[in-house]
Design a protein around this motif. Structure first.
Motif, PDB file in Angstrom:
ATOM      1  N   THR A  13       7.474   0.299  16.010  1.00 28.63           N
ATOM      2  CA  THR A  13       6.452   0.388  14.973  1.00 28.63           C
ATOM      3  C   THR A  13       7.045   0.021  13.620  1.00 28.63           C
ATOM      4  OG1 THR A  13       6.938   2.723  14.580  1.00 28.63           O
ATOM      5  CG2 THR A  13       5.185   2.228  16.173  1.00 28.63           C
ATOM      6  N   GLN A  14       6.158  -0.226  12.658  1.00 29.31           N
ATOM      7  CA  GLN A  14       6.551  -0.495  11.277  1.00 29.31           C
ATOM      8  C   GLN A  14       5.690   0.374  10.372  1.00 29.31           C
ATOM      9  OE1 GLN A  14       6.171  -4.635  10.397  1.00 29.31           O
ATOM     10  NE2 GLN A  14       7.671  -5.259  11.919  1.00 29.31           N
ATOM     11  N   ALA A  15       6.316   0.910   9.339  1.00 34.67           N
ATOM     12  CA  ALA A  15       5.582   1.742   8.379  1.00 34.67           C
ATOM     13  C   ALA A  15       6.211   1.591   7.015  1.00 34.67           C
ATOM     14  CB  ALA A  15       5.613   3.197   8.820  1.00 34.67           C
ATOM     15  N   ARG A  16       5.401   1.730   5.960  1.00 36.11           N
ATOM     16  CA  ARG A  16       5.908   1.710   4.589  1.00 36.11           C
ATOM     17  C   ARG A  16       5.995   3.157   4.128  1.00 36.11           C
ATOM     18  NH1 ARG A  16       6.997  -2.134   1.818  1.00 36.11           N
ATOM     19  NH2 ARG A  16       6.374  -4.289   1.932  1.00 36.11           N
ATOM     20  N   LEU A  17       7.209   3.572   3.753  1.00 34.95           N
ATOM     21  CA  LEU A  17       7.450   4.940   3.309  1.00 34.95           C
ATOM     22  C   LEU A  17       8.088   4.914   1.938  1.00 34.95           C
ATOM     23  CD1 LEU A  17       8.948   6.306   6.635  1.00 34.95           C
ATOM     24  CD2 LEU A  17       6.606   6.529   5.835  1.00 34.95           C
ATOM     25  N   ARG A  18       7.978   6.019   1.213  1.00 33.99           N
ATOM     26  CA  ARG A  18       8.585   6.116  -0.122  1.00 33.99           C
ATOM     27  C   ARG A  18       9.816   7.015  -0.064  1.00 33.99           C
ATOM     28  NH1 ARG A  18       3.606   6.166  -4.351  1.00 33.99           N
ATOM     29  NH2 ARG A  18       2.575   4.356  -3.451  1.00 33.99           N
ATOM     30  N   PHE A  19      10.883   6.535  -0.665  1.00 32.28           N
ATOM     31  CA  PHE A  19      12.152   7.253  -0.719  1.00 32.28           C
ATOM     32  C   PHE A  19      12.586   7.380  -2.174  1.00 32.28           C
ATOM     33  CE2 PHE A  19      12.078   5.506   3.517  1.00 32.28           C
ATOM     34  CZ  PHE A  19      12.771   6.419   4.298  1.00 32.28           C
TER      35      PHE A  19
END
Length: 96
Positions: A13-19
């Motif tokens: 899967t691919q996901a955009r996350l904030r770090f």
């Protein structure tokens, strides 16, 4: 906050996350599984690609579940048995 695209090798899967910071290769991160539980993942690769807008470089992560973390999920709990199952569900008192 830095928005990073995380490519998950375990679940494909691919996901955009904030770090708050870009994790480095070899570091561990905690991600939520599709079933809602949290699991540990190892960062395999970090790379940057130029965005379609302006002179901005976007970070990408390639991660895989930490070995042993998904033992019960994959159905191989016996392989990683720590002895608790052999106690018949009762906890042993702490020994020093």
């Amino acid at each position: 906050m830095i928005e990073i695209e995380v490519q998950n090798e375990t679940h494909q899967t691919q996901a955009r996350l904030r770090f708050a910071a870009v994790p480095r290769i070899g570091e561990g991160i905690r991600l939520r599984e599709p079933d809602g539980m949290w699991a540990s993942y190892d960062v395999l690769d970090v790379w940057y690609q130029k965005a379609e807008f302006g002179d901005v470089w976007m970070p990408y992560l390639h991660v895989r579940m930490t070995p042993g973390e998904g033992a019960a999920v994959d159905g191989y709990a016996d392989e990683y048995d720590d002895g608790f199952a052999s106690l018949g569900g009762e906890q042993e008192s702490c020994r020093i």
